[in-house]
Design a protein around this motif. Structure first.
Motif, PDB file in Angstrom:
ATOM      1  N   UNK A  17      61.949 -27.756  20.119  1.00  0.00           N
ATOM      2  CA  UNK A  17      63.139 -27.171  20.947  1.00  0.00           C
ATOM      3  C   UNK A  17      62.866 -27.822  22.187  1.00  0.00           C
ATOM      4  N   UNK A  18      62.663 -29.684  22.661  1.00  0.00           N
ATOM      5  CA  UNK A  18      62.285 -29.696  24.154  1.00  0.00           C
ATOM      6  C   UNK A  18      64.427 -30.793  23.474  1.00  0.00           C
ATOM      7  N   UNK A  19      64.426 -31.205  21.846  1.00  0.00           N
ATOM      8  CA  UNK A  19      65.737 -31.836  21.746  1.00  0.00           C
ATOM      9  C   UNK A  19      66.641 -30.831  22.133  1.00  0.00           C
ATOM     10  N   UNK A  20      66.454 -29.605  21.317  1.00  0.00           N
ATOM     11  CA  UNK A  20      67.185 -28.966  21.385  1.00  0.00           C
ATOM     12  C   UNK A  20      67.733 -28.195  23.358  1.00  0.00           C
ATOM     13  N   UNK A  21      67.507 -28.556  23.819  1.00  0.00           N
ATOM     14  CA  UNK A  21      67.011 -28.261  25.011  1.00  0.00           C
ATOM     15  C   UNK A  21      67.920 -28.994  25.690  1.00  0.00           C
ATOM     16  N   UNK A  22      67.733 -30.495  25.389  1.00  0.00           N
ATOM     17  CA  UNK A  22      68.665 -31.660  26.277  1.00  0.00           C
ATOM     18  C   UNK A  22      69.599 -31.522  25.411  1.00  0.00           C
ATOM     19  N   UNK A  23      70.149 -31.474  24.297  1.00  0.00           N
ATOM     20  CA  UNK A  23      71.397 -30.936  23.656  1.00  0.00           C
ATOM     21  C   UNK A  23      72.382 -30.299  24.476  1.00  0.00           C
ATOM     22  N   UNK A  24      71.310 -29.177  24.656  1.00  0.00           N
ATOM     23  CA  UNK A  24      72.449 -27.312  25.339  1.00  0.00           C
ATOM     24  C   UNK A  24      72.453 -28.327  26.548  1.00  0.00           C
ATOM     25  N   UNK A  25      72.404 -28.856  28.074  1.00  0.00           N
ATOM     26  CA  UNK A  25      72.079 -29.757  29.262  1.00  0.00           C
ATOM     27  C   UNK A  25      72.950 -30.629  28.419  1.00  0.00           C
ATOM     28  N   UNK A  26      73.250 -30.945  27.422  1.00  0.00           N
ATOM     29  CA  UNK A  26      74.521 -32.305  27.705  1.00  0.00           C
ATOM     30  C   UNK A  26      75.707 -31.987  27.651  1.00  0.00           C
ATOM     31  N   UNK A  27      75.962 -30.896  26.925  1.00  0.00           N
ATOM     32  CA  UNK A  27      77.021 -29.764  25.913  1.00  0.00           C
ATOM     33  C   UNK A  27      77.100 -28.535  27.686  1.00  0.00           C
ATOM     34  N   UNK A  28      76.949 -28.159  28.325  1.00  0.00           N
ATOM     35  CA  UNK A  28      76.592 -27.176  29.507  1.00  0.00           C
ATOM     36  C   UNK A  28      77.099 -28.314  30.633  1.00  0.00           C
ATOM     37  N   UNK A  29      76.612 -29.702  30.599  1.00  0.00           N
ATOM     38  CA  UNK A  29      77.503 -30.421  31.631  1.00  0.00           C
ATOM     39  C   UNK A  29      78.729 -30.674  31.343  1.00  0.00           C
ATOM     40  N   UNK A  30      78.928 -30.841  29.781  1.00  0.00           N
ATOM     41  CA  UNK A  30      80.314 -31.422  29.196  1.00  0.00           C
ATOM     42  C   UNK A  30      81.456 -30.222  29.648  1.00  0.00           C
ATOM     43  N   UNK A  31      80.631 -29.388  29.169  1.00  0.00           N
ATOM     44  CA  UNK A  31      82.145 -28.469  29.303  1.00  0.00           C
ATOM     45  C   UNK A  31      82.040 -27.783  30.922  1.00  0.00           C
ATOM     46  N   UNK A  32      80.976 -28.089  31.713  1.00  0.00           N
ATOM     47  CA  UNK A  32      81.582 -27.726  32.778  1.00  0.00           C
ATOM     48  C   UNK A  32      82.483 -28.168  33.583  1.00  0.00           C
ATOM     49  N   UNK A  33      81.827 -30.015  33.026  1.00  0.00           N
ATOM     50  CA  UNK A  33      83.063 -30.863  33.424  1.00  0.00           C
ATOM     51  C   UNK A  33      84.357 -30.668  33.035  1.00  0.00           C
TER      52      UNK A  33
END
Length: 103
Positions: A17-33
């Motif tokens: 679950x923690x790995x998925x959260x980190x991966x999701x944070x990476x994706x969200x910031x990539x998309x935001x940028x």
């Protein structure tokens, strides 16, 4: 007397679950940028497919790789590790607002 059992999560489940959260944070910031997976993959010198596996949580991130990704995304590593998606986006937006105001 009725017994109550507390369910203790399996360590592997917690880590997944923690790995998925980190991966999701990476994706969200990539998309935001407005960065593509191809862009990050090129910066990291890996294939787009390998990068996609990072965002999906299929690949294990090394500490070095996590720092590389944070640098490219212009965020602090702890933000990628600990925040939920909405808080992370808010911090990034606030940082950008301050940078614009300073110029």
């Amino acid at each position: 007397m009725k017994e109550t059992f507390k369910i203790i999560p399996n360590m592997e489940d917690v880590l997944a679950l923690k790995t998925k959260n980190v991966a999701g944070n990476i994706r969200k910031i990539r998309e935001y940028r407005d960065y593509t997976q191809d862009y990050l993959a090129a910066k990291l010198k890996i294939s787009q497919n390998a990068y996609s596996k990072i965002e999906l949580g299929y690949s294990k991130l090394t500490v070095d790789r996590l720092f590389q990704i944070a640098a490219i995304l212009e965020v602090e590593v702890p933000h990628l590790l600990t925040l939920n998606h909405n808080d992370l986006i808010k911090i990034i937006a606030d940082d950008e607002s301050r940078a614009v105001a300073a110029n």
